[in-house]
Design an enzyme around this catalytic site. Structure first.
Site, PDB file in Angstrom:
ATOM      1  CB  CYS A 103      -0.927  -0.005   1.218  1.00 43.17           C
ATOM      2  SG  CYS A 103      -1.949   1.465   1.327  1.00 43.17           S
ATOM      3  CB  CYS A 147      -0.636   2.555   4.060  1.00 42.65           C
ATOM      4  SG  CYS A 147      -2.084   1.893   3.261  1.00 42.65           S
ATOM      5  CG  ASP A 148       3.190   1.166   4.389  1.00 45.28           C
ATOM      6  OD1 ASP A 148       2.730   1.632   5.447  1.00 45.28           O
ATOM      7  OD2 ASP A 148       2.989   0.003   4.009  1.00 45.28           O
TER       8      ASP A 148
END
Ligand code: NAP
Length: 306
Positions: free
Chosen positions: A134, A137-138
């Site tokens: 992701c 997200c990261d």
């Protein structure tokens, strides 16, 4: 006390499930929508959506929130719940979630799909320590660093473009010499100065000490093995339909997707499938919402004819 019998239970609150909720609610059916995580499905991990009609540009989480608010407008009940079994008896459907049983005349399965893993050494070990599925997200953990993206589909290229705005360099590793992604995404990636490509190559192993430091590759045409230094590895090699809990219904194909008739009914009367979970060619937010509408209307017709 007898359990309430719903007209429709929708399993999964992604774009397909949430649209089914609007259509079933407006048809005056009693509706329960169940979700095991958060409403939005794959949209939640999508930075930007620019191909959903009426929204030239919107983030995935924003569109998820708008759809969720809309989906509750026509009387749908919403609950968190992980459905682990669906059974049929005397025309009614019994759904088990976390030791609770729900009863319904019809079910719309809209559980979508989740990312596949590569299954190579180091992938699991370094998950969360440089290996990610992701970018939204990261990605921020890799500011000005070098990252690798594995895959050549829409997800890989879209996420590589997103990462290229944050990191120093993105190297896309693809097992062929042609991308599968839509042309518009390909053109953008080819034009981006800090995106490079390694063609005809597959990953063999992810290496590091406490976190990822490199990835071992093999060229499938020449057999040559190389090692590429990387701080992060983002894996986008396709999706797995979320149907493991419905196998006993016998409605899935050999790879887990659900074939449907034109009205989106499955092999079992009164059980419909909508969105990425079903067998179809184009998996997009807009096709998922269309499925939701069709499945809800079909559920309505099914109930009318009971
Ligand atoms: P996908 O289209 O199935 O692409 C997976 C990619 O990973 C392919 O390029 C495939 O290579 C490669 N791959 C598969 N297994 C591999 C392995 N073991 N090792 C190395 N590479 C491997 O999956 P996706 O990109 O996640 O997209 C899923 C669906 O969502 C698609 O229908 C897509 O169109 C849709 N989607 C749309 C958008 C958008 O419209 N903006 C964004 C994201 C996703 P090959 O090409 O050689 O098979």
């Amino acid at each position: 006390m007898t359990e309430k019998t719903y007209d429709v239970i929708i399993v999964g609150a992604g774009p397909a499930g949430m649209t089914a909720s609007i259509y079933a609610g407006r048809a005056n059916l009693s509706v329960l929508m169940l979700e095991r995580k958060y409403p939005g499905g794959q949209m939640l991990s999508t930075e930007e959506i620019e191909n959903y009609t009426g929204f030239e540009q919107i983030t995935g989480p924003e569109l998820s929130e708008k759809m969720f608010e809309h989906s509750k407008k026509f009387g749908t009940e919403f609950a968190f719940g992980n459905i682990t079994e669906i059974k049929e008896k005397d025309g009614l459907k019994y759904l088990t979630a976390d030791e609770k049983t729900y009863i319904s005349k019809t079910v719309i399965i809209a559980t979508g799909s989740e990312h596949k893993t590569l299954g190579i050494p180091g992938e699991e070990l370094f998950s969360g320590k440089g290996v990610s599925y992701c970018a939204v997200c990261d990605g921020a953990f890799f500011k000005n660093k070098n990252v690798v993206v594995i895959g050549g589909g829409d997800s890989a290229i879209e996420e590589a473009l997103y990462l290229s705005n944050l990191v120093g360099k993105v190297t896309i590793i693809h097992r062929r010499d042609k991308l599968r992604a839509q042309k518009i995404l390909q053109d953008r990636a080819f034009a981006r100065k800090n995106i490079e490509f390694v063609w005809d190559s597959i990953p063999l192993e992810i290496k590091g000490e406490r976190k990822v430091s490199s990835i071992e590759l093999k060229n499938v045409k020449t057999g040559e093995k190389t090692s590429l230094e990387a701080d992060g590895i983002f894996i986008y090699v396709g999706m797995l339909p979320q149907t493991a809990d419905f196998l006993q219904l016998g409605i899935t194909n050999e790879v887990g997707y659900i074939p449907t008739k034109e009205n989106l009914e499955t092999k079992v009367a009164g059980i419909f499938a909508a969105g990425d979970v079903r067998v179809k060619d184009i998996r997009q937010v807009v096709t998922a919402t269309a499925d939701g509408a069709i499945a809800a209307q079909s559920a309505y017709s099914y109930i009318e004819n009971l």
